[in-house]
Design a protein around this motif. Structure first.
Motif, PDB file in Angstrom:
ATOM      1  N   SER A 286      15.190 -26.813  -0.270  1.00 23.56           N
ATOM      2  CA  SER A 286      15.970 -27.989   0.109  1.00 23.56           C
ATOM      3  C   SER A 286      16.224 -28.917  -1.081  1.00 23.56           C
ATOM      4  N   ARG A 287      15.397 -28.843  -2.111  1.00 25.36           N
ATOM      5  CA  ARG A 287      15.575 -29.732  -3.260  1.00 25.36           C
ATOM      6  C   ARG A 287      16.441 -29.114  -4.355  1.00 25.36           C
ATOM      7  N   LEU A 288      16.885 -27.898  -4.167  1.00 22.04           N
ATOM      8  CA  LEU A 288      17.752 -27.258  -5.144  1.00 22.04           C
ATOM      9  C   LEU A 288      19.198 -27.660  -4.908  1.00 22.04           C
ATOM     10  N   ARG A 289      20.020 -27.524  -5.937  1.00 26.30           N
ATOM     11  CA  ARG A 289      21.445 -27.826  -5.767  1.00 26.30           C
ATOM     12  C   ARG A 289      22.061 -26.934  -4.703  1.00 26.30           C
ATOM     13  N   TYR A 290      21.807 -25.614  -4.823  1.00 23.32           N
ATOM     14  CA  TYR A 290      22.321 -24.631  -3.872  1.00 23.32           C
ATOM     15  C   TYR A 290      21.155 -23.755  -3.414  1.00 23.32           C
ATOM     16  N   ALA A 291      21.276 -23.240  -2.202  1.00 25.10           N
ATOM     17  CA  ALA A 291      20.197 -22.414  -1.657  1.00 25.10           C
ATOM     18  C   ALA A 291      20.008 -21.125  -2.440  1.00 25.10           C
ATOM     19  N   SER A 292      20.993 -20.735  -3.212  1.00 27.78           N
ATOM     20  CA  SER A 292      20.900 -19.496  -3.986  1.00 27.78           C
ATOM     21  C   SER A 292      20.245 -19.699  -5.351  1.00 27.78           C
ATOM     22  N   ASP A 293      19.998 -20.953  -5.756  1.00 24.98           N
ATOM     23  CA  ASP A 293      19.420 -21.216  -7.072  1.00 24.98           C
ATOM     24  C   ASP A 293      17.994 -20.692  -7.168  1.00 24.98           C
ATOM     25  N   LEU A 294      17.598 -20.359  -8.391  1.00 28.73           N
ATOM     26  CA  LEU A 294      16.248 -19.905  -8.663  1.00 28.73           C
ATOM     27  C   LEU A 294      15.282 -21.082  -8.725  1.00 28.73           C
ATOM     28  N   THR A 295      14.106 -20.900  -8.160  1.00 29.81           N
ATOM     29  CA  THR A 295      13.042 -21.870  -8.370  1.00 29.81           C
ATOM     30  C   THR A 295      12.398 -21.601  -9.738  1.00 29.81           C
ATOM     31  N   ASP A 296      11.552 -22.517 -10.172  1.00 28.32           N
ATOM     32  CA  ASP A 296      10.873 -22.319 -11.457  1.00 28.32           C
ATOM     33  C   ASP A 296      10.027 -21.046 -11.446  1.00 28.32           C
ATOM     34  N   ARG A 297       9.382 -20.776 -10.336  1.00 26.97           N
ATOM     35  CA  ARG A 297       8.536 -19.589 -10.228  1.00 26.97           C
ATOM     36  C   ARG A 297       9.374 -18.318 -10.279  1.00 26.97           C
ATOM     37  N   GLU A 298      10.534 -18.324  -9.637  1.00 27.05           N
ATOM     38  CA  GLU A 298      11.407 -17.145  -9.648  1.00 27.05           C
ATOM     39  C   GLU A 298      12.016 -16.928 -11.035  1.00 27.05           C
TER      40      GLU A 298
ATOM     41  N   MET B 112      19.059  -6.808  -4.726  1.00 26.89           N
ATOM     42  CA  MET B 112      17.660  -6.422  -4.600  1.00 26.89           C
ATOM     43  C   MET B 112      16.773  -7.236  -5.547  1.00 26.89           C
ATOM     44  N   ILE B 113      17.297  -7.577  -6.723  1.00 29.06           N
ATOM     45  CA  ILE B 113      16.540  -8.439  -7.640  1.00 29.06           C
ATOM     46  C   ILE B 113      16.301  -9.797  -6.998  1.00 29.06           C
ATOM     47  N   LYS B 114      17.322 -10.357  -6.391  1.00 30.96           N
ATOM     48  CA  LYS B 114      17.182 -11.664  -5.731  1.00 30.96           C
ATOM     49  C   LYS B 114      16.168 -11.580  -4.594  1.00 30.96           C
ATOM     50  N   LEU B 115      16.211 -10.513  -3.839  1.00 36.70           N
ATOM     51  CA  LEU B 115      15.280 -10.352  -2.729  1.00 36.70           C
ATOM     52  C   LEU B 115      13.833 -10.238  -3.231  1.00 36.70           C
ATOM     53  N   MET B 116      13.609  -9.453  -4.292  1.00 33.22           N
ATOM     54  CA  MET B 116      12.244  -9.246  -4.767  1.00 33.22           C
ATOM     55  C   MET B 116      11.680 -10.480  -5.442  1.00 33.22           C
TER      56      MET B 116
ATOM     57  N   ARG C 181      12.280 -13.577  -4.641  1.00 35.09           N
ATOM     58  CA  ARG C 181      11.885 -14.499  -3.577  1.00 35.09           C
ATOM     59  C   ARG C 181      10.617 -14.005  -2.874  1.00 35.09           C
ATOM     60  N   ARG C 182      10.509 -12.698  -2.696  1.00 35.53           N
ATOM     61  CA  ARG C 182       9.309 -12.181  -2.054  1.00 35.53           C
ATOM     62  C   ARG C 182       8.083 -12.399  -2.934  1.00 35.53           C
ATOM     63  N   LEU C 183       8.217 -12.118  -4.216  1.00 34.13           N
ATOM     64  CA  LEU C 183       7.075 -12.284  -5.127  1.00 34.13           C
ATOM     65  C   LEU C 183       6.698 -13.754  -5.276  1.00 34.13           C
ATOM     66  N   ALA C 184       7.685 -14.642  -5.256  1.00 31.61           N
ATOM     67  CA  ALA C 184       7.408 -16.059  -5.454  1.00 31.61           C
ATOM     68  C   ALA C 184       6.644 -16.676  -4.287  1.00 31.61           C
ATOM     69  N   ARG C 185       6.648 -16.018  -3.133  1.00 31.08           N
ATOM     70  CA  ARG C 185       5.939 -16.552  -1.979  1.00 31.08           C
ATOM     71  C   ARG C 185       4.448 -16.273  -2.025  1.00 31.08           C
ATOM     72  N   TYR C 186       4.031 -15.376  -2.933  1.00 28.30           N
ATOM     73  CA  TYR C 186       2.613 -15.039  -3.030  1.00 28.30           C
ATOM     74  C   TYR C 186       1.958 -15.902  -4.101  1.00 28.30           C
TER      75      TYR C 186
ATOM     76  N   HIS D  31      15.096  -4.987 -12.395  1.00 28.99           N
ATOM     77  CA  HIS D  31      14.838  -4.370 -11.093  1.00 28.99           C
ATOM     78  C   HIS D  31      13.594  -3.496 -11.133  1.00 28.99           C
ATOM     79  N   ASP D  32      13.462  -2.659 -12.137  1.00 30.23           N
ATOM     80  CA  ASP D  32      12.326  -1.738 -12.211  1.00 30.23           C
ATOM     81  C   ASP D  32      11.006  -2.493 -12.362  1.00 30.23           C
ATOM     82  N   ALA D  33      11.003  -3.565 -13.167  1.00 28.19           N
ATOM     83  CA  ALA D  33       9.777  -4.338 -13.352  1.00 28.19           C
ATOM     84  C   ALA D  33       9.375  -5.051 -12.058  1.00 28.19           C
ATOM     85  N   LEU D  34      10.345  -5.665 -11.385  1.00 24.00           N
ATOM     86  CA  LEU D  34      10.039  -6.351 -10.133  1.00 24.00           C
ATOM     87  C   LEU D  34       9.648  -5.365  -9.046  1.00 24.00           C
ATOM     88  N   TYR D  35      10.235  -4.178  -9.095  1.00 21.11           N
ATOM     89  CA  TYR D  35       9.891  -3.155  -8.097  1.00 21.11           C
ATOM     90  C   TYR D  35       8.412  -2.771  -8.203  1.00 21.11           C
TER      91      TYR D  35
END
Length: 272
Positions: free
Chosen positions: A14-26, A258-262, A264-269, A95-99
């Motif tokens: 909610s604090r990002l400019r757009y919902a698609s923006d990367l967080t610092d962790r991502e 798939m990079i965007k999906l991974m 966000r998934r990794l950043a939640r842990y 992609h391969d590293a995040l996978y």
């Protein structure tokens, strides 16, 4: 993974400019793969984080390159880096590293032992120039996305080709050199469209065919995983339809999704 106060706090956009923006962790997961400052030529002034945010915005919103908001870098700059990352393999390396990190985080080995294959026919836009055909079974004129995923639904390989190519012929493109990248795959699952000697000869591993239940709707074992991945891709409006002029660009956007999906998934842990 269950939602907790920790995961909600780190997934809050909610604090990002757009919902698609990367967080610092991502962004910290992607920045090691970004090109460094040139040593001999003029120093780069464009923020690569802003470039990635612009690509994710275009992917998620489905807008045209020319309609990117003005608070992003110029659309020619964003497009230049998108194509550059396609040519030099940056998207593939990310992609391969995040996978591998995603599989480790889920308690799995880095190399999968089981894979599922499926295809999706999508309509093309008016600018499509190549690899356009007619899928008589789905009654769709456009392109076909062929994907191979593991049991987590993570992408192993994808191919984009004419919708006029049947599944058993398109599977040969997906299976090409797949055993070199993932040598520990023991079995590949697919629907009844992958039956026949042609697929068996092209497949580097034994095929397991899961047939549909003609009596009514039923969640098919293992097959639902790849269907869910196709749904994940469809969340991004740029992939709701194939708007790209060339199939290679469509393939790059699938990898980017798939990079965007991974990320966000990794950043939640907490320990990813």
């Amino acid at each position: 993974m269950a939602w907790t106060p920790f995961t909600r706090r780190h997934h809050d956009r909610s604090r990002l400019r757009y919902a698609s923006d990367l967080t610092d962790r991502e962004w910290s997961m992607i920045t090691p793969f970004m090109p460094s400052q040139p040593l001999r030529s003029r120093r780069r002034r464009t923020s690569l984080r802003a470039v990635i945010n612009a690509i994710f915005y275009l992917l998620q919103s489905g807008c045209q390159w020319a309609l990117l908001p003005h608070d992003f870098p110029p659309k020619s700059t964003v497009h230049h880096y998108f194509k550059r990352f396609c040519r030099d393999g940056t998207w593939r390396r990310i992609h391969d590293a995040l996978y591998c990190r995603t599989r480790r985080l889920e308690g799995r080995e880095e190399q999968p032992s089981f894979a599922i294959i499926d295809s999706q026919s999508v309509k093309t836009g008016p600018d499509a120039r190549r690899d356009v055909g007619y899928d008589a079974g789905k009654k769709v004129k456009g392109r076909k996305r062929h994907i191979l995923v593991d049991t987590l639904g993570m992408l192993l390989k994808a191919e984009v080709h004419s919708a006029g190519i049947q599944d058993r012929d398109g599977a040969a493109l997906v299976f090409n050199k797949i055993a070199n990248r993932f040598p520990f795959i023991e079995k590949i699952c697919g629907d009844d469209g992958y039956q026949g000697q042609r697929v068996e000869e092209a497949s580097p591993r034994p095929m397991e065919i899961v047939k549909r239940n003609q009596a009514g709707f039923q969640v098919l074992p293992k097959r639902w995983i790849v269907e869910r991945t196709l749904a994940w891709l469809g969340i991004n409006r740029r992939l709701a339809k194939d708007f790209e002029r060339f199939s290679a660009t469509s393939l790059a956007f699938i990898q980017t999704a798939m990079i965007k999906l991974m990320t966000r998934r990794l950043a939640r842990y907490p320990l990813s």
